[in-house]
Design a protein around this motif. Structure first.
Motif, PDB file in Angstrom:
ATOM      1  N   ASN A 188      45.523  28.552  44.911  1.00 52.12           N
ATOM      2  CA  ASN A 188      44.955  28.758  43.456  1.00 52.12           C
ATOM      3  C   ASN A 188      43.470  28.362  43.803  1.00 52.12           C
ATOM      4  O   ASN A 188      42.984  27.513  44.161  1.00 52.12           O
ATOM      5  N   ASP A 189      42.893  29.538  42.844  1.00 52.01           N
ATOM      6  CA  ASP A 189      41.333  29.368  42.833  1.00 52.01           C
ATOM      7  C   ASP A 189      41.009  28.180  42.011  1.00 52.01           C
ATOM      8  O   ASP A 189      41.505  27.917  40.877  1.00 52.01           O
TER       9      ASP A 189
ATOM     10  N   GLN B 170      45.761  36.952  45.842  1.00 52.09           N
ATOM     11  CA  GLN B 170      44.711  35.923  45.863  1.00 52.09           C
ATOM     12  C   GLN B 170      43.698  36.352  46.797  1.00 52.09           C
ATOM     13  O   GLN B 170      42.841  35.596  47.097  1.00 52.09           O
TER      14      GLN B 170
ATOM     15  N   ALA C  19      40.099  36.229  42.778  1.00 48.25           N
ATOM     16  CA  ALA C  19      40.660  34.906  42.185  1.00 48.25           C
ATOM     17  C   ALA C  19      42.004  35.120  41.425  1.00 48.25           C
ATOM     18  O   ALA C  19      42.183  35.847  40.659  1.00 48.25           O
TER      19      ALA C  19
END
Length: 430
Positions: free
Chosen positions: A343-344, A375, A379
């Motif tokens: 996850n960004d 991803q 993002a």
């Protein structure tokens, strides 16, 4: 219109109550739960999804095989995507669902029906929000926008508007070959200038309605591992007193490898979360002959390229030792699998501001998910939605993903739609 489709859809949109939104969620989820399909072979599911989206003010298209996209132009400079997966599993359903699978041997046992229901319901919300904000009459959308104009006139004060254009992605083959990869390769993100993507997975282990995620690693990289061990079959009577390294016993080599791999992963696990487990082992043909060959299949799960290299080299070393000790040879292959879901961090921080009740998880899961392919392009934030136990089931029984008795009520899905509304600037569901 197919017999399993509803005759008409409700007028769910921005400004409706949670009860009205829940009604639409139930309708979509239960209809989709009845028609599970596999891999890329999703004709009825695609028909259902398109039937709903075609009634909204959006561009509906299929950028690649068995994928349906819907683009809502809110007049913004940026576009954010919402992803839902459509495929089911080859499982015979034994759940307490009020509308069980109508396809023998197929079941939505991973909650993809719920993911689609949330996305379709949120698409209705987006459609109404654009109508309220602009009040324009576009071809094929007159009734929706006229209703939006009437609602906008009835509201006092400034109404929240979408902060970006929205691209909905309904993808195939999450459970098999990674349909997300084909979506990425289609060029759809570049075409619409998509700079971020959100997605959910329902999670029975979390309390109903809980929204949870974490920055960085959430899910693992997966690599299906296939091993063939070659020995030499011989009557067991001829092996009495023969040293192990001269028996060419493929079954013995396989057993030693599985035990060695277990010890290996315990050591590597002290450095970083990882696992290598083997769920299939076939060896031999009869009870009174040494196995001449063995076949092993399993899965390797890690979070980093460095650990993947260490685990893969360790598996090879374990195989080398096991086969050397029994006079056997081996071949091993590691599938490329899915990348880790990372996850960004900036996107997670922004989401926490919009969804302050989101729970930050302490540790990642060793589950794998093809959302990771998105991803690698843009993002992305993948979230878990707790569905808890099912109050309609005996004693509120709960189950696990991929189980033949998995079922949960639609009410927790409201929290998913509410999260989407907050993330896109529409505020919470009333």
């Amino acid at each position: 219109m197919a017999a399993w489709m509803p005759d008409a859809y409700g007028d769910t949109a921005a400004g409706q109550s949670s009860e009205q939104i829940l009604e639409e969620l139930r309708r979509h989820r239960q209809a989709l739960h009845r028609i599970p399909e596999l891999d890329f072979d999703l004709p009825r599911t695609i028909e259902y999804v398109r039937h709903h989206l075609d009634g909204l003010c959006c561009e509906v298209f299929e950028p690649c095989r068995s994928c349906v996209c819907a683009y809502f132009d809110a007049g913004r400079d940026s576009t954010v995507a919402v992803r839902a997966d459509m495929d089911a599993l080859p499982i015979v359903e034994r759940s307490c669902a009020p509308a069980r699978s109508e396809t023998p041997g197929h079941m939505h046992a991973c909650g993809h029906d719920a993911h689609m229901a949330m996305a379709l319901t949120f698409a209705s919300v987006v459609d109404r929000a654009i109508a309220c904000a602009h009040g324009g009459l576009e071809t094929g959308c007159a009734e929706t926008h006229a209703a939006g104009e009437r609602e906008a006139e009835s509201l006092s004060g400034e109404r929240p508007v979408l902060e970006s254009n929205v691209l909905f992605i309904f993808q195939p083959a999450e459970e098999t070959t990674g349909g997300a990869k084909t979506v990425c390769e289609s060029g759809v993100f570049e075409r619409f200038g998509v700079n971020a993507i959100f997605g959910f997975h329902v999670w029975p282990d979390l309390p109903a309605g809980t929204v949870a995620s974490r920055p960085g690693a959430l899910f693992a990289r997966s690599s299906e591992t296939h091993i063939d061990i070659k020995g030499a079959s011989a009557h067991i009577a001829t092996t009495y007193g023969v040293p192990d390294e001269r028996t060419h016993d493929a079954m013995l080599a396989a057993a030693r490898f599985v035990e060695g791999a277990r010890s290996l992963m315990m050591r590597l696990g002290e450095r970083e979360y990882c696992i290598a487990k083997f769920g299939l082992l076939r060896a031999g043909a009869v009870c009174n002959a040494v196995a001449g060959e063995a076949h092993i299949e399993g899965s390797l799960r890690v979070y980093s390229d460095q650990m993947f290299d260490a685990a893969r080299d360790g598996v090879r070393s374990c195989l080398e030792d096991a086969c050397a000790s029994t006079g056997c040879t081996y071949e091993v292959s590691f599938a490329s699998g899915y990348p880790p879901v990372i996850n960004d961090r900036a996107l997670f921080d922004r989401a926490r501001m919009a969804v302050p009740h989101m729970v930050e998880l302490d540790t990642p899961s060793l589950t794998a998910e093809d959302f990771s392919f998105y991803q690698q392009r843009i993002a992305g934030l993948f979230m878990l939605l707790g569905v808890g136990s099912c109050p309609a089931c005996p004693a509120g029984a709960s189950s696990s993903l991929h189980a033949d008795d998995l079922y949960f009520d639609e009410e927790p899905l409201l929290a998913g739609v509410d999260t989407y509304c907050r993330l896109f600037g529409l505020g919470p569901i009333a």
